[in-house]
Design a protein around this motif. Structure first.
Motif, PDB file in Angstrom:
ATOM      1  N   ARG A 120       0.823  -1.212   0.000  1.00  0.00           N
ATOM      2  CA  ARG A 120       0.000   0.000   0.000  1.00  0.00           C
ATOM      3  C   ARG A 120       0.855   1.259   0.000  1.00  0.00           C
ATOM      4  O   ARG A 120       0.592   2.214  -0.746  1.00  0.00           O
ATOM      5  N   HIS A 123       2.541   1.943  -3.278  1.00  0.00           N
ATOM      6  CA  HIS A 123       1.562   2.454  -4.225  1.00  0.00           C
ATOM      7  C   HIS A 123       1.316   3.944  -3.980  1.00  0.00           C
ATOM      8  O   HIS A 123       1.255   4.756  -4.918  1.00  0.00           O
ATOM      9  N   GLU A 124       1.202   4.330  -2.700  1.00  0.00           N
ATOM     10  CA  GLU A 124       0.978   5.735  -2.373  1.00  0.00           C
ATOM     11  C   GLU A 124       2.173   6.591  -2.777  1.00  0.00           C
ATOM     12  O   GLU A 124       2.010   7.714  -3.274  1.00  0.00           O
ATOM     13  N   GLY A 162      -6.129  -3.642   6.452  1.00  0.00           N
ATOM     14  CA  GLY A 162      -6.422  -4.300   5.176  1.00  0.00           C
ATOM     15  C   GLY A 162      -6.313  -5.809   5.264  1.00  0.00           C
ATOM     16  O   GLY A 162      -7.120  -6.540   4.671  1.00  0.00           O
TER      17      GLY A 162
END
Length: 791
Positions: A120, A123-124, A162
Motif C-alpha cells: 500500500r 503504491h501511495e 487491510g
C-alpha cells in the motif's frame, strides 16, 4: 430487534451482541457443542481429551479439538515480498473453515501486515510523484524509479486493517465470523492483561468465532533480554513463532500447526547434500540438527521454530511444522495434518522402541544389496532354511495364528472369506514349505544372468544382465501365509523387502517375520526383510518414492485401488479386480463344463481367480447341457444373477445383474448369453479385468481363436480359472497376479521381481573414433550366451 434462538444447550443471543461481535449472517452460535451450518460439509468428530499431555502419535491428531495455525511470512506473502499470496490465503481459510465446522476451535496466528502495508505504501509513494516528473523521466526511467526503504512499523500500521478486512471477507464466504487481536510481549507478562487476553479468546471460541492474532508490529517493543524460552511460564514474544507457542500453551491448545516455506525440519539445511526430512522430532535431538538461515521474509528462522515447538510441546501441545507454500499440497496441508497423514515434522515426546519406517527402508535397501551380492547357493540355502523352520516351528506358528483368529472372531470385524484367508493349518504350512523349496531350486541363476551379449566393436563387448528391482513394499491383509512366500521370492531375487500386514494377523506375522530373519541370519543379511510395525498409514508408505521402488498390494480390490490412487511416483504391480469369465461353446463337453465350472466358482470363491461371469452360447439354452449347469450351481448353493440378454430369454428370471463388471468374491455369479465366440471375446474385453478367462470347447479352431484374441494375462482352454496361480504354474509362489501391460503380467514369480542393467567392457574406446572420419567401425555382432546352470 431480532434474536437468534438456539435449542437445548444453544444460547439466546441479542441483536446487539451480534453487532458487537461483527457476526456473519448465516452462522450459528454455540456454547458447549458445535452446530455450525454453511456450505462446508458438516462432520461429527469425537473431540474430547484431557489437556496436559501432548499426542504421542500422528494418528491421534484427528482428536484435536483446539488448534492454532501459525502462518509464516513466507506463506502469507508473495514472492516479491510486496503484497499477499491471495490464492494460498484463500485455501488456508477454506481448510480452517472446514475444521471449524467439524466442531473444532480454530485460531490463526498470522503474519502479512508488513507485506500488505509495504504494498500500500509503495503504491501511495508512486502516486505522489508529480505527473511532470513521470512524463519527463521516460518509461524506462519510470520503471527504475527509486522507492525509499520503508520502515517496518509504518508498513505494519498501514497493512493491519487491510489484512483483517481480507480475512473477514474470506471467512464470510463460509458463514464464519473472524475477530482481530493484536498483542505484544507485555500482554503476556502483565498478569491483568494476560487474564483479559485469555478471557477474550475463550469467549470468542465459545461464540464460534475464529480469533486472528498478530503481534502489534506498529508499536511492538524489542524482546526482553534473557527471557527467551526459559521455561514453561516464560517465553519472549519476539516473533510469531514464539507468539504461537505462547498462545498455544496459554489456551491449553491440543495442536499447533506451524506453516513455513520448507517441508519441515531437516537434519541439515534444506537443499544441502544428503539433507533428509525428519518425520518425527524428539526433545534432545537438537544436537543432530544443523540450522540454516531464516526464510526470505519474517523474523524467525527454523531454529526459532524448533525452540518454540519444543516449548509448546513441554506445555502439553502437539506441534507439526510443514510447508504451506507448495502448490501441490498447500490446498490440503492443514486438513492432512489433522487427519494424521505424514506431512511435515511431527514433534513427539514418545520415542518408539524400534526404527522408523524410513530407517527400515534404508536397512532393507542395504540388506538387499548385500543379499544380491551373495552366491546363488547361499540365497537358496536361506530359503531352504526358512522352509524347514515353517515345519519345525509349526506349533508356535499355529498358536500365534489361533490368537489372531480368536481376536478377529471376538471383535466380529472380519467376514467369513477373510477369516478363511487368515487361518493357517498344518497342511497350509506344509504346502508353503514345498513352494519355498521350489523357489530355492529355481533361483540358482536368477540374479546376474546374462540375457544378451553383443560385440559393439573390436574389444568392446556389451552384456545385459538381470538385477534386483531394489526395495519392494508388499502390503497384504488377512493372509499371513503371504509373508514367507513373498519373503522367499524377494530373497531369491536379491531384493530388499518392506512388509505391511493387516492388524488382524499381527501375531502370525510377527512369528513368521522372526523366522524369516532367523533364516537370513545364517548369511548375515537379517535386515533385508523388514516388517513395518509402526502406526504407519498405507497412504503414507506410498509416498516414500525415494526409498521404495515397487509396491505390490495383496488383498481386496478396494485395497489395491486405494494403493494405486495413493502411490505417487512409485509403480504398483497388481490388479484391482478379478472378473474372470468362462465361455461355454456349442461344442463343449458336458462333463468338462460341469467339472470346470464347479471348480472355477466353488473351489475357493473368495480368490481373485474365481469365476465371476459364465458366458453361454445362445444355442445351448433349453438343452440338457444348460440344465445340468443350472442344477450343479443350485446344488453348490451358488446365487445366480441374470445378465440383461439372458434375462430377456426367461419368463421368470433370477435377479438381474446390477453390473456386468462385478467381482462377487462369494458363491454368486452372473450368467449371460452370447451368439458366438467373437461376441464372447468382445464381452470379455468390455466387462472383464484382463485377469483370467477360459473357453470350454472340443473345437480346436474355436479354442485357438479364443486363445489368440482374448487380451488377458491368462487365457485357458478346457481348464479351471483357478490354475492362474504362481504355485500351480511351477513358480514356487507368487507375489501377486498382475494385469499390467508393462514389466510382469499374470502370476509374478522371481522373474517378475528382476530388472536388467547393461555392462560394457572396453579398452580405451571413445565415441569420436566411430565418427565418419574415425578409425573404428560398429560391428553389433550377437555373441553366444554363457551356459546356464543345469541345476
Amino acid at each position: 430487534s431480532c434474536s437468534a434462538l438456539c435449542f437445548d444447550n444453544w444460547k439466546l443471543v441479542s441483536h446487539s451482541q451480534l453487532l458487537n461481535w461483527n457476526f456473519s449472517i448465516g452462522s450459528v452460535l454455540r456454547s458447549e457443542s458445535v452446530r455450525c451450518w454453511s456450505n462446508i460439509p458438516f462432520i461429527t468428530v469425537p473431540l474430547s481429551r484431557a489437556h496436559g499431555k501432548s499426542f504421542a502419535h500422528r494418528s491421534e491428531l484427528k482428536h484435536a479439538k483446539r488448534i492454532v495455525v501459525k502462518l509464516g511470512s513466507a506463506v502469507v506473502t508473495r514472492g516479491d515480498e510486496c503484497g499477499l499470496a491471495l490464492g494460498r490465503l484463500a485455501s488456508i481459510v477454506e481448510q480452517v473453515s472446514m475444521l471449524q465446522n467439524q466442531g473444532r476451535e480454530m485460531m490463526i496466528v498470522t503474519s502479512g501486515a508488513v507485506a500488505f502495508g509495504k504494498q500500500r505504501l509503495r503504491h501511495e509513494i508512486l502516486l505522489s510523484q508529480s505527473v511532470r516528473q513521470a512524463l519527463h523521466s521516460g518509461q524506462s526511467q519510470l520503471k527504475d524509479m527509486a522507492i525509499p526503504v520503508l520502515e517496518a512499523r509504518a508498513c505494519a500500521a498501514a497493512g493491519q486493517s487491510g489484512l483483517m478486512a481480507l480475512y473477514e471477507a474470506m471467512f464470510t464466504q463460509y458463514s464464519i465470523c473472524a475477530a482481530q487481536i493484536l498483542v505484544t510481549n507485555l500482554d503476556f507478562h502483565d498478569e491483568q492483561k494476560r487474564r483479559n487476553l485469555n478471557g477474550t479468546l475463550h469467549e470468542l471460541l465459545r461464540m464460534n468465532i475464529v480469533p486472528i492474532i498478530n503481534t502489534n508490529d506498529a508499536v511492538v517493543p524489542p524482546p526482553e533480554p534473557n527471557s527467551d524460552l526459559q521455561g514453561v511460564n516464560v517465553i519472549s514474544v519476539k516473533d510469531n513463532d514464539s507468539l504461537a507457542a505462547r498462545l498455544a500453551v496459554e489456551m491449553k491448545t491440543d495442536l499447533l500447526i506451524v506453516l513455513s516455506d520448507v517441508e519441515g525440519l531437516f537434519d541439515s539445511p534444506p537443499g544441502s547434500d544428503d539433507a533428509k526430512l525428519i518425520d518425527i522430532f524428539y526433545p534432545g535431538d537438537q544436537q543432530s540438527v544443523t540450522f540454516g538461515t531464516k526464510s526470505r521474509v519474517g523474523m524467525g528462522g527454523m531454529e526459532a521454530k524448533v525452540k518454540a515447538a519444543l516449548w509448546a510441546l513441554q506445555g502439553g501441545t502437539s506441534v507439526v511444522i510443514a510447508n504451506g507454500t507448495h502448490p501441490k499440497i498447500s490446498g490440503h496441508v492443514i486438513t492432512d495434518i489433522v487427519e494424521g497423514k505424514k506431512v511435515g515434522t511431527f514433534f513427539s515426546e514418545v520415542k518408539p522402541a524400534g526404527p522408523t519406517v524410513e530407517q527400515q527402508a534404508e536397512m532393507a535397501r542395504a540388506g538387499g544389496r548385500t543379499l544380491a551380492a551373495l552366491q546363488p547357493e547361499q540365497r537358496a540355502e536361506i530359503i531352504y532354511r526358512l522352509a524347514d523352520l515353517l515345519t519345525d516351528q509349526r506349533e508356535e506358528i499355529l498358536l500365534a495364528n489361533k490368537k489372531d483368529l480368536e481376536e478377529a472372531e471376538n471383535k466380529g470385524r472380519l467376514a467369513l472369506p477373510l477369516l478363511k484367508r487368515l487361518s493357517l493349518s498344518t497342511s497350509k504350512l506344509n504346502s508353503l514349505a514345498i513352494g519355498l523349496r521350489q523357489i530355492a531350486a529355481s533361483s540358482q541363476d536368477s540374479v546376474g544372468r546374462v540375457i544378451r551379449r553383443t560385440r559393439i566393436a573390436k574389444d568392446l563387448d556389451l552384456e545385459q544382465v538381470t538385477v534386483p528391482i531394489g526395495v519392494l513394499l508388499v502390503i497384504f491383509e488377512s493372509r499371513p501365509d503371504c509373508l514367507p512366500q513373498v519373503s522367499a521370492l524377494a530373497i531369491a531375487s536379491g531384493n530388499g523387502l518392506l512388509l505391511k500386514g493387516g492388524k488382524e494377523a499381527s501375531h502370525s506375522n510377527q512369528i513368521l517375520h522372526h523366522l524369516t530373519q532367523e533364516a537370513l541370519s545364517i548369511h548375515g543379511v537379517r535386515d533385508a526383510v523388514q516388517l513395518v510395525n509402526t502406526r504407519e498409514e498405507v497412504e503414507d508408505l506410498c509416498r516414500l518414492d525415494k526409498l521404495i521402488d515397487l509396491i505390490i498390494p495383496r488383498g481386496s480390490s478396494q485395497l489395491v485401488r486405494n494403493i494405486q490412487k495413493a502411490a505417487k511416483g512409485i509403480p504398483v504391480m497388481g490388479h484391482s479386480e478379478g472378473i474372470c469369465h468362462v465361455y461355454v461353446d456349442t461344442d463343449a463337453s458336458v462333463e468338462k463344463v460341469t467339472r470346470i465350472t464347479r471348480d472355477s466358482k466353488c473351489e475357493y470363491p473368495a480368490a481373485c481367480n474365481a469365476l465371476e461371469t459364465l458366458l453361454i452360447h445362445r444355442d445351448l439354452l433349453r438343452t440338457p447341457l444348460f440344465d445340468q449347469i443350472i442344477d450343479m450351481l443350485r446344488v453348490e448353493q451358488v446365487k445366480i444373477h441374470a445378465g440383461p440378454k439372458f434375462a430377456s430369454y426367461l419368463t421368470f428370471s433370477p435377479s438381474e445383474v446390477k453390473s456386468l463388471r462385478t467381482e462377487y468374491g462369494d458363491l454368486e455369479c452372473c450368467i449371460e448369453v452370447v451368439d458366438s465366440v467373437q461376441e464372447a471375446v468382445e464381452h470379455i474385453h468390455k466387462y472383464g479385468s484382463s485377469h483370467t478367462d477360459v473357453i470350454i470347447t472340443e473345437n480346436e479352431k474355436t479354442a485357438e481363436f479364443f486363445l489368440q484374441h482374448v487380451d488377458s494375462a491368462c487365457v485357458f482352454w478346457n481348464a479351471s480359472t483357478r490354475f492362474s496361480d504362481g504355485y500351480r504354474f511351477g513358480l514356487g509362489a507368487e507375489v501377486g497376479i498382475s494385469t499390467s501391460r508393462i514389466h510382469a503380467r499374470g502370476p509374478v514369480g522371481i522373474e517378475g521381481l528382476l530388472t536388467t542393467k547393461w555392462l560394457l567392457r572396453g579398452n580405451n574406446h571413445v565415441v569420436s573414433d566411430f565418427s565418419e572420419h574415425g578409425t573404428m567401425k560398429y560391428l553389433h555382432e550377437s555373441l553366444p550366451l554363457p551356459q546356464r546352470n543345469a541345476n
